[in-house]
Design a protein around this motif. Structure first.
Motif, PDB file in Angstrom:
ATOM      1  N   MET A  59       0.777  -1.317  -0.021  1.00  0.00           N
ATOM      2  CA  MET A  59       0.013  -0.420  -0.398  1.00  0.00           C
ATOM      3  C   MET A  59       0.768   1.246  -0.043  1.00  0.00           C
ATOM      4  N   GLU A  60       0.246   2.926  -0.472  1.00  0.00           N
ATOM      5  CA  GLU A  60       1.116   3.047  -0.562  1.00  0.00           C
ATOM      6  C   GLU A  60       1.293   4.457   0.327  1.00  0.00           C
ATOM      7  N   LYS A  61       1.850   4.524   0.819  1.00  0.00           N
ATOM      8  CA  LYS A  61       2.139   5.750   2.214  1.00  0.00           C
ATOM      9  C   LYS A  61       1.725   6.558   2.027  1.00  0.00           C
ATOM     10  N   PHE A  62       0.779   6.908   3.674  1.00  0.00           N
ATOM     11  CA  PHE A  62      -0.186   8.318   3.387  1.00  0.00           C
ATOM     12  C   PHE A  62       0.685   9.403   3.338  1.00  0.00           C
ATOM     13  N   VAL A  63       0.671  11.031   2.616  1.00  0.00           N
ATOM     14  CA  VAL A  63       1.395  11.457   3.232  1.00  0.00           C
ATOM     15  C   VAL A  63       1.333  13.189   3.117  1.00  0.00           C
ATOM     16  N   ASN A  64       1.045  13.988   3.938  1.00  0.00           N
ATOM     17  CA  ASN A  64       0.193  14.648   4.164  1.00  0.00           C
ATOM     18  C   ASN A  64       0.296  16.286   2.677  1.00  0.00           C
ATOM     19  N   TYR A  65      -0.866  16.618   2.668  1.00  0.00           N
ATOM     20  CA  TYR A  65      -1.452  17.024   1.448  1.00  0.00           C
ATOM     21  C   TYR A  65      -2.081  18.261   1.730  1.00  0.00           C
ATOM     22  N   SER A  66      -1.836  19.684   0.558  1.00  0.00           N
ATOM     23  CA  SER A  66      -2.519  19.572   0.983  1.00  0.00           C
ATOM     24  C   SER A  66      -3.443  19.972  -0.331  1.00  0.00           C
ATOM     25  N   SER A  67      -5.308  19.805  -0.517  1.00  0.00           N
ATOM     26  CA  SER A  67      -5.824  20.139  -1.592  1.00  0.00           C
ATOM     27  C   SER A  67      -7.220  20.722  -1.352  1.00  0.00           C
ATOM     28  N   VAL A  68      -8.024  21.601  -2.522  1.00  0.00           N
ATOM     29  CA  VAL A  68      -9.309  21.546  -2.823  1.00  0.00           C
ATOM     30  C   VAL A  68     -10.351  20.515  -2.284  1.00  0.00           C
ATOM     31  N   VAL A  69     -11.089  21.379  -1.319  1.00  0.00           N
ATOM     32  CA  VAL A  69     -12.113  20.483  -0.554  1.00  0.00           C
ATOM     33  C   VAL A  69     -13.306  20.158  -1.570  1.00  0.00           C
ATOM     34  N   ILE A  70     -13.723  19.079  -2.176  1.00  0.00           N
ATOM     35  CA  ILE A  70     -15.302  18.715  -2.888  1.00  0.00           C
ATOM     36  C   ILE A  70     -15.950  18.457  -1.866  1.00  0.00           C
ATOM     37  N   PRO A  71     -16.977  19.461  -2.029  1.00  0.00           N
ATOM     38  CA  PRO A  71     -18.550  19.078  -1.273  1.00  0.00           C
ATOM     39  C   PRO A  71     -19.532  19.126  -1.427  1.00  0.00           C
ATOM     40  N   ILE A  72     -20.064  17.025  -1.011  1.00  0.00           N
ATOM     41  CA  ILE A  72     -20.641  16.667  -1.310  1.00  0.00           C
ATOM     42  C   ILE A  72     -22.175  16.576  -0.595  1.00  0.00           C
TER      43      ILE A  72
END
Lengths: 467, 216
Positions: free
Chosen positions: B1-14
């Protein structure tokens, strides 16, 4: 010290190890496999050069993708065919018992397990299918898992888990004539909501459960997941023991007495405490019909569609409005005036012999209404089909204008050719009324087999007593 | 499994509760025997105006331009925001594979269905639960000021909004470690082979009938 719940006992008996933070390794006695959620698990096993730890603790059957019409020509959809053939190949390669599509025992995995006696009290049972909760009716801890966990169980016979909380739902009172366990469970979901059981194992108890047949208990536990609980349970009693007598996978010889004693301990202690408890008087229940796109959106057949403005909060107000738009229904409409296009009787919820008997009783001597384009009866397994035919139920259905099909999941999730067309409205004995569940743009109302048969005859929802 | 790395992103609201796994990935795509390739069909029935079929090229399908995933401002978003009971219904892990293949590595919701929640951790997807008031605030922020970004920091267990507001979230220590290190939990379990064998021996004595060959 207080006593233990059935769930506490099942959990403790399967604990292999537990870390200080509560992460546990639990032992799995039986894994059921089907074609849709196993291929990637077998591939993972192969990639890592692992073998099933106990191949005899697995049982496979193809059910989701199989056609319910003439099977002599095989599966015409090439992608579905590949998936079913992949299961055949994987079972052969890894030495796992499979009831293949042509096997008379083939059927929906959750009908087959109990029917074969493979499901037994005191076991842990998993399957890559959320309706694994069904098997809890026999006092087994049974729950659905994802494909990665299917692979994990194949490789290790264990699962990483944390203990759930205990919930008990007491269903008391005498169930009125014409009201079934499907009505009870829909009413429960209406009461506690689709996430009311999240994080819990739900035990169903009370006089109505003690009086219920084993098949009726399976219907109850089947939809525990629709109330948010991964597992439903019913304590073992003489009905459970009697049900298991003489089934192909039931204990044999010297084991019979010992197993019986063991099974009868699979009950909640009298002084056990639950984290949450609900009571429902089922003596006043009316036939239940869902009107929206979540199983908690449910009412009695003689009720009106509720107004979103009356919803308990803003989020639900929006959800209800959206659901009514999708379902093409208006607040205030009486449920017994809603007309239908199709009827589906079957699924792991209501595809067993007692369900077919209840539907046939309503259909007998009557005709499917003109406005019903298709009324399907799909037995839950090959053995249910044989039994129904021996009782003449197939003739009752076909004479009334229903189609009598081969066993499988069919229009419950509509992976095979049995589907709703966009805009079509269906009375279904299955377990989910989500958008598109029975086919793109299709509209599903969940009901009991008796109500589904009555809807087919009247062309609209009606209390079977008023036919 | 790919490691989870910290990141920043736009939030998609549903803005829905009870988003079910049938909505995340409709049944026809479950016929695949592969573990990837589901991203184009994430939310297929909400995202496109036609009925999708497995193996179809999605690039020329008619889009539902009202659906948030199709709005330009949210393109490339890797965080999904929703309300309670996210991922309810079917156990299909394909729902998480579709999120992951689309690029979503974090879901923020009021609560999750249990099976979906577990499936996330097997695929490097982080499901964050926040109290209802925080979820309301995040939706309100999007409605008032348009698409917002968040920083996800798994080590510190924080999701930080552009406004500087820090939302701390709880996560099971074992699951956190698995995400951070991308651990294969089958290999981890197999380290306990001794415990499993000991248990199995005891189980065989207690309930010998379960160890008879089922097929016999």
């Amino acid at each position: 010290m207080t006593g233990k719940t059935l769930y506490d006992k099942l959990w403790e008996q399967h604990l292999v190890r537990e870390s200080e933070d509560g992460t546990a390794l639990i032992y799995i006695d039986l894994q059921l496999l089907h074609e849709v959620t196993s291929a990637q698990a077998f591939a993972g096993l192969r990639d890592a050069a692992r073998l099933p730890r106990r191949k005899a603790a697995n049982l496979a059957v193809a059910d989701h993708n199989v056609p319910t019409t003439d099977r002599s020509a095989g599966i015409s959809d090439p992608i579905a065919r590949l998936q079913v053939e992949t299961l055949d190949r994987n079972c052969e390669e890894f030495g796992i018992t499979e009831f293949a599509m042509s096997d008379p025992r083939q059927g929906i995995v959750h009908v087959v397990g109990p029917e074969q006696g493979a499901t037994q009290p005191g076991m842990t049972i998993v399957c890559g299918d959320s309706h694994t909760a069904t098997h809890g009716a026999l006092g087994a801890l049974a729950f659905g898992i994802g494909t990665s966990e299917v692979e994990h169980v194949l490789a290790t016979q264990c699962l990483v888990a944390r203990k759930m909380k205990n919930m008990r739902i007491n269903l008391n009172g005498a169930l009125p004539d014409g009201i079934f366990s499907k009505d009870m469970i829909l009413a429960v979901i209406g009461l506690i909501g689709t996430s009311g059981g999240t994080g819990y194992t739900i035990e169903f108890a009370g006089s109505a459960v003690r009086e219920a047949s084993m098949e009726a208990r399976m219907t109850l536990c089947n939809m525990a997941i629709e109330a948010g609980a991964r597992a439903g349970l019913v304590g073992v009693d003489e009905a459970t023991v009697t049900y298991l007598e003489g089934r192909p996978y039931s204990p044999k010889g010297d084991h019979i007495e010992r197993a019986r004693d063991f099974w009868l301990q699979m009950v909640t202690d009298l002084d056990a405490e639950f984290d949450k408890e609900y009571d429902l008087d089922v003596s006043v229940l009316r036939p239940q019909v869902t009107w929206g796109t979540s199983p908690e959106m449910v009412a009695s057949v003689d009720d009106e569609i509720p107004n979103p403005a009356d919803a308990p909060d803003q989020t639900r107000e929006r959800d209800w409005a959206r659901a009514l738009e999708y379902m093409d229904l208006s607040p205030g409409t009486r449920i017994n005036t809603i007309t239908l296009d199709k009827v589906f009787i079957g699924a792991c919820t209501n595809g067993r012999i007692e369900d077919l008997r209840a539907a046939a009783k309503v259909a007998s001597g009557r005709k499917v209404a003109q406005n019903i384009k298709q009324a399907l009866v799909v037995p839950g397994s090959g053995l249910v089909k044989v039994q129904a035919e021996a009782e003449g139920l197939d003739r009752i259905f076909t004479e009334a204008g229903f189609e009598w099909r081969e066993p499988g999941c069919s229009m419950c999730l509509a992976m095979n050719a049995d589907q709703l067309e966009p805009g079509e409205r269906c009375a279904a004995t299955s377990n989910r009324n989500f958008e598109g569940r029975q086919g793109y743009g299709g509209r599903t109302h969940l009901v009991s087999p008796s109500m589904a048969a009555a809807a087919a005859i009247a062309g609209r929802f009606v209390d079977p007593h008023q036919l | 499994m790919e490691k989870f790395v910290n990141y920043s992103s736009v939030v998609i609201p549903i803005d829905r509760s009870n988003v079910d796994t049938d909505a995340l990935i409709p049944k026809q795509f479950l016929k695949s025997v592969e573990k990837s390739g589901f991203g184009d069909n994430l939310f297929d029935e909400w995202r496109y105006l036609d009925q999708g079929e497995p193996g179809q090229d999605c690039s020329d399908r008619p889009l539902n331009t009202d659906f948030v995933l199709n709005k330009k401002a949210y393109r490339g978003g890797r965080i999904l925001l929703a309300r309670d009971n996210f991922g309810c219904g079917s156990s299909r892990e394909h729902a998480v594979w579709a999120l992951r293949d689309f690029g979503i590595r974090t879901v923020i919701a009021g609560s999750y269905a249990d099976i979906f929640f577990n499936n996330c951790f097997k695929n490097g997807v982080l499901p964050i639960s926040l109290p209802g008031a925080d979820i309301d605030a995040l939706f309100a922020q999007d409605a008032e000021s348009g698409p917002c970004s968040m920083d996800i920091d798994l080590e510190r267990q924080t999701a930080t909004a552009e406004s500087g507001q820090v939302y701390r979230f709880e996560i099971d220590g074992f699951k956190k470690q698995c995400l951070l290190e991308g651990l294969d939990d089958i290999a981890l379990t197999l380290q306990h082979e001794g415990d499993i064998a000991t248990y199995e021996q005891r189980r065989m004595n207690d309930v010998p009938w379960l160890f008879e060959d089922l097929a016999s």
